[in-house]
Write a protein that holds these residues in place. Structure first.
Motif, PDB file in Angstrom:
ATOM      1  N   TYR A  44       0.814  -1.218   0.000  1.00  7.34           N
ATOM      2  CA  TYR A  44       0.000   0.000   0.000  1.00  7.34           C
ATOM      3  C   TYR A  44       0.846   1.266   0.000  1.00  7.34           C
ATOM      4  CZ  TYR A  44      -2.581   3.949   1.844  1.00  7.34           C
ATOM      5  OH  TYR A  44      -3.090   5.205   2.027  1.00  7.34           O
ATOM      6  N   ALA A 101       0.934   4.203  -2.995  1.00  4.50           N
ATOM      7  CA  ALA A 101       0.244   5.435  -2.610  1.00  4.50           C
ATOM      8  C   ALA A 101       1.166   6.641  -2.690  1.00  4.50           C
ATOM      9  CB  ALA A 101      -0.314   5.294  -1.195  1.00  4.50           C
ATOM     10  N   LYS A 148      -4.258   3.995  -9.081  1.00  2.00           N
ATOM     11  CA  LYS A 148      -5.155   3.204  -8.255  1.00  2.00           C
ATOM     12  C   LYS A 148      -4.854   1.714  -8.413  1.00  2.00           C
ATOM     13  CE  LYS A 148      -7.627   6.793  -6.987  1.00  2.00           C
ATOM     14  NZ  LYS A 148      -7.604   7.290  -5.605  1.00  2.00           N
ATOM     15  N   ALA A 192      -5.012  -2.318  -3.318  1.00  2.00           N
ATOM     16  CA  ALA A 192      -4.670  -1.999  -1.934  1.00  2.00           C
ATOM     17  C   ALA A 192      -5.057  -0.566  -1.579  1.00  2.00           C
ATOM     18  CB  ALA A 192      -3.173  -2.213  -1.707  1.00  2.00           C
ATOM     19  N   THR A 193      -4.794   0.386  -2.470  1.00  2.03           N
ATOM     20  CA  THR A 193      -5.184   1.773  -2.200  1.00  2.03           C
ATOM     21  C   THR A 193      -6.698   1.954  -2.286  1.00  2.03           C
ATOM     22  OG1 THR A 193      -4.831   2.327  -4.542  1.00  2.03           O
ATOM     23  CG2 THR A 193      -2.979   2.640  -3.043  1.00  2.03           C
ATOM     24  N   VAL A 249      -8.922  -0.302  -1.338  1.00  2.00           N
ATOM     25  CA  VAL A 249      -9.448  -0.789  -0.060  1.00  2.00           C
ATOM     26  C   VAL A 249      -9.324   0.292   1.004  1.00  2.00           C
ATOM     27  CG1 VAL A 249      -9.085  -2.466   1.786  1.00  2.00           C
ATOM     28  CG2 VAL A 249      -8.997  -3.207  -0.594  1.00  2.00           C
ATOM     29  N   TYR A 250      -8.200   0.969   1.020  1.00  2.00           N
ATOM     30  CA  TYR A 250      -7.982   2.059   1.980  1.00  2.00           C
ATOM     31  C   TYR A 250      -9.023   3.162   1.798  1.00  2.00           C
ATOM     32  CZ  TYR A 250      -5.590   5.969   4.272  1.00  2.00           C
ATOM     33  OH  TYR A 250      -5.290   7.040   5.067  1.00  2.00           O
ATOM     34  N   GLU A 251      -9.290   3.524   0.556  1.00  2.00           N
ATOM     35  CA  GLU A 251     -10.268   4.579   0.298  1.00  2.00           C
ATOM     36  C   GLU A 251     -11.679   4.156   0.696  1.00  2.00           C
ATOM     37  OE1 GLU A 251      -9.914   5.490  -3.793  1.00  2.00           O
ATOM     38  OE2 GLU A 251      -8.079   6.676  -3.574  1.00  2.00           O
ATOM     39  N   VAL A 263     -12.588   2.102   2.993  1.00  2.00           N
ATOM     40  CA  VAL A 263     -12.731   1.982   4.444  1.00  2.00           C
ATOM     41  C   VAL A 263     -12.742   3.345   5.114  1.00  2.00           C
ATOM     42  CG1 VAL A 263     -11.603   1.156   6.550  1.00  2.00           C
ATOM     43  CG2 VAL A 263     -11.760  -0.327   4.554  1.00  2.00           C
ATOM     44  N   LEU A 264     -11.832   4.235   4.739  1.00  3.35           N
ATOM     45  CA  LEU A 264     -11.663   5.491   5.475  1.00  3.35           C
ATOM     46  C   LEU A 264     -12.455   6.650   4.884  1.00  3.35           C
ATOM     47  CD1 LEU A 264      -7.884   5.495   6.443  1.00  3.35           C
ATOM     48  CD2 LEU A 264      -9.846   4.797   7.790  1.00  3.35           C
ATOM     49  N   TRP A 277     -17.561  -0.659   4.164  1.00  8.31           N
ATOM     50  CA  TRP A 277     -16.804  -1.851   4.551  1.00  8.31           C
ATOM     51  C   TRP A 277     -17.154  -3.086   3.723  1.00  8.31           C
ATOM     52  CZ3 TRP A 277     -14.165  -2.650   9.703  1.00  8.31           C
ATOM     53  CH2 TRP A 277     -13.674  -1.436  10.190  1.00  8.31           C
ATOM     54  N   ALA A 337     -15.284  -2.803   0.510  1.00 10.94           N
ATOM     55  CA  ALA A 337     -13.855  -2.965   0.779  1.00 10.94           C
ATOM     56  C   ALA A 337     -13.504  -4.435   0.976  1.00 10.94           C
ATOM     57  CB  ALA A 337     -13.458  -2.149   2.013  1.00 10.94           C
TER      58      ALA A 337
END
Length: 294
Positions: free
Chosen positions: A232, A236, A244, A247-248, A250-252, A254-255, A260, A263
């Protein structure tokens, strides 16, 4: 007169009693894997089928993934990036691992220390180092501009090249260790015998060392591929906002989007892609191994 009685061994029972004693040592690692890997993975798989308003067991999230061009492009970019990193790591690590496997001089320790030295620093620190080197006003572009070789900075970062370069540096020590283990298992007398019979050094490497080191090559490819696909920080930072990968993403999810279930879908697709790559690599290794030992 003394009578000596011979004791016959007890008859073995056709049904031996099962004992758990040999398996006691498996309880601690099995418990850790169950609690910290299998259980979370099961929860994540179940979460991926959760729909809106707590709707249970829906395929809408997976349909959304495979119908979204942005997600499919991210999946393809992830696989391409991981494949390039795996090839670069293996190609660069092979000569270094071969030197370490055959060298006997005092420089072997120095080279080995330099090979694993990148692991002494964190991934983020090493990635920022590459960002300083590759950015528009970084070391490489500044040196080329100063030498008059280019008129404007080259696009070395915020793209696939920068990410592959950074990940290759991060994962290279793992490729060296994987290949080193395989090359050390090859008997050096085979190479000496081939040279005595008239084979050149290149022929020895091509027809003896390279085929016998196929397990290490496949292992290096698979390790580098899986590590790059799940990375990640490096994509990033070196890839920027427009680069994109799964892994990046999934981060986007979630946060930023607080989605979820979707993700979890991305994470499951990434895991499935890595499992397929490992399965295919293992099958290729088995076929090549059987071909060499016929």
């Amino acid at each position: 007169m003394t009578t000596i009685e011979t004791l016959s061994p007890p008859e073995s029972s056709p049904h031996r009693s099962f004992t758990f004693r040999p398996y006691f040592s498996l309880i601690p690692p099995s418990t850790v894997l169950l609690l910290f890997f299998a259980l979370p993975m099961g929860m994540m798989i179940g979460l991926s089928f959760q729909g809106a308003d707590d709707e249970a067991w829906t395929m809408a999230n997976y349909q959304r993934f495979f119908s979204d061009d942005l997600m499919l492009v991210g999946l393809g970019r992830t696989m391409l990036m991981s494949g390039l990193v795996a090839i670069c790591v293996t190609v660069m690590a092979y000569p270094l691992a071969y030197y370490l496997a055959r060298a006997t001089s005092r420089w072997r320790t120095v080279v080995f220390a330099l090979a694993i030295a990148p692991e002494l620093a964190g991934v983020v620190l090493r990635t920022y180092g590459w960002l300083v080197i590759l950015e528009d006003h970084g070391f490489v572009n500044s040196a080329l501009l100063w030498a008059g070789l280019i008129s404007e900075p080259l696009p070395l970062s915020k793209n696939m090249f920068g990410v592959v370069a950074g990940l290759t540096h991060v994962i290279l020590p793992f490729g060296v260790l994987s290949l080193l283990t395989s090359l050390q298992g090859i008997n050096p007398n085979l190479e000496k015998a081939a040279q005595v019979l008239g084979a050149s050094r290149i022929a020895v490497l091509r027809h003896i060392v390279l085929p016998l080191s196929i397990p290490g090559i496949v292992s290096s490819l698979l390790i580098a591929f899986t590590m790059a696909a799940s990375a990640y920080a490096t994509p990033a930072l070196l890839g920027g906002a427009g680069f994109k990968v799964l892994a990046t993403m999934v981060y986007e999810q979630v946060l930023f989007y607080i989605d979820w279930p979707f993700a979890a879908v991305l994470a499951n697709v990434l895991l499935l892609a890595m499992l397929i790559a490992v399965f295919v690599g293992s099958r290729i290794e088995a076929r090549l191994h059987n071909k060499l030992h016929l």
